[in-house]
Write a protein that holds these residues in place. Structure first.
Motif, PDB file in Angstrom:
ATOM      1  N   THR A   1      68.183 150.803  55.439  1.00  0.00           N
ATOM      2  CA  THR A   1      68.369 152.585  54.104  1.00  0.00           C
ATOM      3  C   THR A   1      69.076 153.379  54.681  1.00  0.00           C
ATOM      4  O   THR A   1      69.518 154.529  53.162  1.00  0.00           O
ATOM      5  CB  THR A   1      66.823 152.870  54.175  1.00  0.00           C
ATOM      6  OG1 THR A   1      66.210 151.784  53.304  1.00  0.00           O
ATOM      7  CG2 THR A   1      66.933 153.811  52.960  1.00  0.00           C
TER       8      THR A   1
ATOM      9  N   ARG B   1      72.978 153.359  54.708  1.00  0.00           N
ATOM     10  CA  ARG B   1      73.544 153.914  53.101  1.00  0.00           C
ATOM     11  C   ARG B   1      73.371 154.689  52.690  1.00  0.00           C
ATOM     12  O   ARG B   1      73.585 154.838  51.640  1.00  0.00           O
ATOM     13  CB  ARG B   1      73.085 152.784  52.577  1.00  0.00           C
ATOM     14  CG  ARG B   1      73.269 151.054  53.367  1.00  0.00           C
ATOM     15  CD  ARG B   1      72.600 150.141  51.547  1.00  0.00           C
ATOM     16  NE  ARG B   1      71.267 150.474  51.714  1.00  0.00           N
ATOM     17  CZ  ARG B   1      71.017 149.074  51.783  1.00  0.00           C
ATOM     18  NH1 ARG B   1      70.956 148.605  52.839  1.00  0.00           N
ATOM     19  NH2 ARG B   1      69.145 149.550  52.046  1.00  0.00           N
TER      20      ARG B   1
ATOM     21  N   GLU C   1      70.665 155.773  51.555  1.00  0.00           N
ATOM     22  CA  GLU C   1      69.106 156.445  50.889  1.00  0.00           C
ATOM     23  C   GLU C   1      68.463 157.242  51.237  1.00  0.00           C
ATOM     24  O   GLU C   1      66.689 156.916  51.000  1.00  0.00           O
ATOM     25  CB  GLU C   1      69.179 155.304  51.099  1.00  0.00           C
ATOM     26  CG  GLU C   1      70.683 154.084  49.938  1.00  0.00           C
ATOM     27  CD  GLU C   1      70.370 152.842  49.240  1.00  0.00           C
ATOM     28  OE1 GLU C   1      69.537 152.492  49.960  1.00  0.00           O
ATOM     29  OE2 GLU C   1      71.762 152.145  49.093  1.00  0.00           O
TER      30      GLU C   1
END
Length: 787
Positions: free
Chosen positions: A24, A27, A29
Motif C-alpha cells: 500500500t 503504491r 496509497e
C-alpha cells in the motif's frame, strides 16, 4: 508486493515475513494525516512568538479579523476563558529535600508571557490555508523583551531570569534516587576514581511527516473527532478530552499512516487542541498542517541534559560506587513525559550489565527559554548506557587496566542470574561476557593494531569503540488484545500500540497465525481508531509493542481456543471427550472429524439453534499486563572509525552489533529496527547539534544548518543475534526498538576517543563534528608542544 505473494506462504514466529503494509505504501496509497480531508473544511494558521522571553503587552488582531476569508481569531486569553488547558506532567516526583514537584502552568496559546521562540500566541481560521497564513502576518504583537536563559545549568543561577512565578529558581524538581551513604562509603574505599562531564545534546526529532490534523465537531452529539498522528489513540483521546474539559466518550481519535515519531507524538500539541476548539466554535471541519521551518521551532525536542559522573573502583578494577549529578533542560514548559527521560529512566538503566554495589543519581530539572523537551528514541535509556560505557573507558584509562578486561571483571555472570539490580529490576536471562567476546571476535579485535597502523601511514587516526548495553523496556505492560472474526472470513486484531514504521501488522499476524493456525494474509490489524477501544488501549513506546500487544494477542488467542473447545461438541455433533485444538482446527482425535476456526465462526454467525450457556461468538478480548512485565534486552556494538587529522572529519569504517532481544518474531523487521536506532545514535554522536544564541534564537533552524545522517555516511552494518530466552512474557521477547540507540552512542564515541587518544585527547563531547574533533587535535598538539 502483491497479496497473492502472502497466499503462497505461511509465516510464523521467527520467520522474515515481509511488511504487510508495504504494498500500500509503495503504491502511494498510504493515508497520512494531511490526506484526511472533508467537504467544507477550513484552515488554521498560528502566530508564534518571535522572541524567546517576554511579557505580552498587547495583541492587535483587528486587521487579521477583517482579512479576506477569515472566520475566527483567538488569543490565549480567549481559550483560557473557555477553560482549555494543556496536559500536566505524567509523573510528579518529589525533590531531594522532600518538597513537591512544581508544575508550571500552560495553555494552548500563550497567556501573559511567551517563553521560547515558537511559543504559539494566536490561532486564525480562514477559508483557505493561504488566507489563514496571510491573516497571521497582519497580527500586531507588542512584547516587552525579558532576559533569556537557554542552558539548564545557567537557569539554576540565582541571578538567572525567572520563567514562572510558580517555579522559583526555575527548578521544577531536584530528582534524587539511590543510597547516598553507600555511595560515599564506596568512594572512601576507592583506589581509583574516574570522572567525566558528559553532554546528552539537544536533538530536533525531525520525523519525515510533518504534524497535521483534521478536527471535526458534531453539535447534535456534542462530539469531537480528530484525525492526527499519535503513538496510541486511546491515551490521546483521554488527554484531549481533559484539555477540552469534556468526557473521553465525547472524543474520537483516528490515526492512519504515520511517518515517524520516536516519542514526539506520544502526547498532544497545542495546535491539536486549538483545532478541536475551532471546530466547535465554527461548527466546521478544521484542517492544520505545519511547515518544516516552524517544525524546528515548535516540535518537542529530545535529550538536552548534562551529567557530572564519577565511578569508584578498587585496586583490582571492581566497581564500588557511581555518583551522577546533572541538569535536565525541560524547555519553556513541561512536556507530560519530560521528567522521566533525564532522571528516572537514567537511574533505572545505569546498572547496565555490570555489578554496581552503590549508585546515586541527582538531576536538577530546569525550565529554560527553549522548546519543551520530551521522549525521544531511548528516552534516557540510551543516556544511561552511554554514561556507563564512557565511564568504563575512562576507568580503564585511569586504572591502566585493559578496557575489555575491565568489562569482564565487572559483568554479571550467568550463574548470578536472576540478578536484582540496585533499582529493583530482576534480570532473568543473558550471558553478557560471552556475547561481548563473540562480538569482539567477529569484529576482529586482534587485527585492529594492523588496521590502525595502515591508517596511520595514510595520515588517518583509527579508533576501535565498544558499546555494551542493557536497558529496561516495556515498563508498562498493560495492553488491549481483541480478536474478532469478520463476516468475510478475515480475522481482525485490535490493540492499543500504534505503528509508525515498525511493521506491526506482520508481527502480530505472525504471532496470532502461529497460535491459531490462521493464514497470515487473513489477519488484519486495527490500531488507529479510538472508537474500537472504548475501555482501554495503550501506546507504542519503550520497546513495548511485541511484549505488551504480542502478549495480549497470545492471551486473547487462548480465549479463542477455549471458546472453540466449548463449542466443538455442538459444531461437530459429537459427545466425544477427546476433542483437541491443532493447526487452526478443533477436532475429535479418535475420528478425525474437524472444523476450522474460520468455519466455526461462520457457523456461529448463521446459527439459530445454539444451546444456552455456550459462547455466542469466538470474539475474545484481553486487557491486562499478566505476563508482560519489564524485560532487559542487551548487546554489544563495535564501531571502528578513521579520522582525518587535517580536517577532523570522522568516517565510520566498520560497524557490528550483536543483540540479545530474546525471542525474535521477525528477523527482517528486527534488523530494520536496529539499523534505524544505530543511525539515530550516529546522528547524535557525530552530527546533530541544536544551537541557540544569547537571545534564544535558533541558529540551527533548517537542514542547511542542522546535519542529519544519510546512507552514505555509514558502511553496511553487520547485525547479529545471540538471543537467550526470557520467561518474563509469553512471547519470550525482550524488545528491540531502542537498542540501536543504546549501543551506538557508546561505541561511536568510544571509537572517536580511542582514535584521538593517539594524539593525547582523552575526551570530547557529542556531537563529534569535524570542527570539534579538529580543535581537539590542535589543542592537544599545543599542549604537547608546551610540555
Amino acid at each position: 508486493m502483491a497479496k497473492d505473494h502472502f497466499d503462497r506462504q505461511r509465516f510464523g514466529i521467527g520467520q522474515s515475513a515481509p511488511r504487510k503494509e508495504d504494498p500500500t505504501l509503495l503504491r502511494g496509497e498510504g493515508r497520512y494525516s494531511d490526506d484526511f480531508n472533508v467537504d467544507g473544511q477550513v484552515y488554521l494558521a498560528f502566530v508564534y512568538s518571535p522572541v524567546a522571553h517576554g511579557r505580552i503587552d498587547s495583541i492587535d488582531v483587528s486587521d487579521a479579523r477583517d482579512a479576506e476569508g477569515v472566520l475566527g481569531v483567538w488569543t490565549g486569553a480567549d481559550l483560557k476563558d473557555q477553560g482549555l488547558t494543556m496536559p500536566d506532567s505524567m509523573s510528579a516526583p518529589t525533590s531531594r529535600d522532600g518538597s513537591d514537584m512544581r508544575q508550571p502552568p500552560r495553555h494552548p496559546l500563550a497567556v501573559d508571557k511567551v517563553r521560547y521562540v515558537g511559543d504559539p500566541v494566536v490561532c486564525i481560521a480562514a477559508q483557505t490555508a493561504a488566507q489563514a497564513r496571510d491573516a497571521a502576518e497582519l497580527v500586531m504583537l507588542e512584547i516587552d523583551d525579558l532576559a533569556v536563559v537557554t542552558d539548564a545549568e545557567a537557569a539554576a543561577d540565582p541571578d538567572a531570569p525567572q520563567l514562572f512565578d510558580e517555579v522559583p529558581g526555575n527548578r521544577v524538581v531536584e530528582y534524587f534516587d539511590g543510597d547516598a551513604e553507600a555511595v560515599d562509603a564506596g568512594f572512601s574505599e576507592a583506589a581509583k576514581v574516574a570522572r567525566l562531564r558528559l553532554e546528552d545534546p539537544r536533538i530536533i526529532i525531525n520525523p519525515m511527516e510533518l504534524r497535521a490534523c483534521l478536527a471535526e465537531y458534531d453539535g447534535a452529539r456534542d462530539h469531537f473527532t480528530i484525525s492526527t498522528q499519535t503513538q496510541g489513540v486511546f491515551p490521546f483521546h483521554n488527554e484531549a478530552a481533559r484539555c477540552l474539559g469534556v468526557s473521553p466518550d465525547q472524543v474520537s481519535v483516528i490515526t492512519g499512516s504515520v511517518g515517524g515519531s520516536f516519542g514526539m507524538r506520544i502526547v498532544t500539541f497545542p495546535e491539536q487542541i486549538c483545532a478541536l476548539f475551532a471546530a466547535r466554535a465554527l461548527n466546521r471541519p478544521v484542517k492544520w498542517l505545519e511547515e518544516r521551518t516552524s517544525s524546528f521551532l515548535t516540535d518537542y525536542h529530545g535529550r538536552a541534559n548534562r551529567y557530572d559522573c564519577a565511578l569508584a573502583l578498587d585496586a583490582e578494577g571492581r566497581m564500588l560506587a557511581m555518583r551522577i549529578e546533572g541538569f535536565a533542560n525541560l524547555g519553556g514548559y513541561l512536556n507530560p513525559n519530560g521528567l522521566s527521560s533525564p532522571a528516572k529512566n537514567v537511574m533505572g538503566n545505569l546498572n547496565s550489565m555490570y555489578r554496581l554495589p552503590a549508585l546515586s543519581v541527582g538531576v536538577k530539572c530546569m525550565v529554560t527559554n527553549t522548546p519543551p523537551v520530551g521522549a525521544y528514541r531511548g528516552a534516557g535509556r540510551q543516556a544511561a548506557n552511554y554514561i556507563m560505557e564512557r565511564m568504563v573507558e575512562e576507568a580503564a584509562r585511569v586504572t591502566g587496566i585493559d578496557r575489555v578486561a575491565l568489562r569482564r571483571i565487572n559483568q554479571i555472570r550467568p550463574e548470578e542470574l536472576p540478578y536484582t539490580s540496585l533499582t529493583g529490576q530482576r534480570y532473568d536471562s543473558g550471558d553478557f561476557t560471552a556475547l561481548m567476546d563473540e562480538t569482539l571476535k567477529a569484529a576482529d579485535l586482534d587485527g585492529f593494531a594492523d588496521r590502525r597502523e595502515a591508517s596511520r601511514k595514510a595520515g588517518k587516526l583509527r579508533g576501535f569503540g565498544i558499546g555494551c548495553f542493557l536497558e529496561a523496556t516495556s515498563l508498562n505492560g498493560k495492553e488491549l488484545g481483541r480478536i474478532r472474526f469478520e463476516a468475510n472470513g478475515d480475522v481482525s486484531f485490535v490493540t492499543g500500540t500504534l505503528d509508525f514504521g515498525q511493521g506491526h501488522a506482520s508481527t502480530f499476524a505472525q504471532i496470532i497465525g502461529e497460535k491459531l493456525g490462521i493464514p497470515f494474509e487473513r489477519i488484519n490489524l486495527i490500531q488507529g481508531d479510538s472508537d474500537e477501544m472504548p475501555d482501554f488501549g495503550g501506546y507504542t513506546g519503550g520497546s513495548r509493542s511485541v511484549i505488551a500487544s504480542g502478549n495480549a494477542a497470545l492471551k486473547a488467542s487462548d480465549m479463542v481456543i477455549d471458546k472453540a473447545l466449548q463449542l466443538a461438541p455442538w459444531a461437530l455433533d459429537t459427545n466425544a471427550n477427546d476433542i483437541t485444538f491443532e493447526d487452526g482446527q478443533v477436532k475429535v482425535t479418535s475420528t478425525g472429524t474437524a472444523i476450522s476456526l474460520i468455519d466455526l465462526a461462520r457457523r456461529l454467525r448463521e446459527a439459530t439453534d445454539l444451546p444456552a450457556g455456550l459462547p455466542q461468538s469466538l470474539e475474545s478480548e484481553f486487557i491486562g499486563a499478566e505476563g508482560a512485565g519489564p524485560t532487559f534486552p542487551n548487546g554489544c556494538h563495535i564501531c571502528e572509525v578513521e579520522i582525518d587529522e587535517a580536517t577532523g572529519e570522522t568516517r565510520i569504517d566498520r560497524y557490528l552489533a550483536t543483540n540479545d532481544v530474546g525471542q525474535v518474531v521477525n528477523p527482517l523487521l528486527l534488523e530494520g529496527q536496529v539499523h534505524g536506532g544505530i543511525m539515530q545514535g550516529i546522528g547524535q554522536a557525530l552530527m546533530e547539534r541544536v544551537i541557540y544564541d544569547d537571545e534564544g534564537q535558533l541558529l540551527s533552524g533548517s537542514f542547511t544548518d542542522y546535519c542529519m545522517p544519510r546512507a552514505d555516511d555509514v558502511p553496511f552494518f553487520d547485525i547479529r543475534n545471540r538471543s537467550t530466552q526470557t520467561a518474563l512474557n509469553g512471547i519470550g521477547a525482550k524488545g528491540v526498538g531502542e537498542s540501536g540507540c543504546a549501543g551506538s552512542l557508546g561505541s561511536v564515541m568510544n571509537a572517536v576517543i580511542d582514535a584521538l587518544s593517539t594524539v593525547g585527547v582523552t575526551h570530547i563531547d557529542m556531537p563529534a563534528t569535524p570542527e570539534t574533533v579538529w580543535r581537539a587535535i590542535q589543542d592537544a598538539r599545543k599542549e604537547t608542544s608546551r610540555q
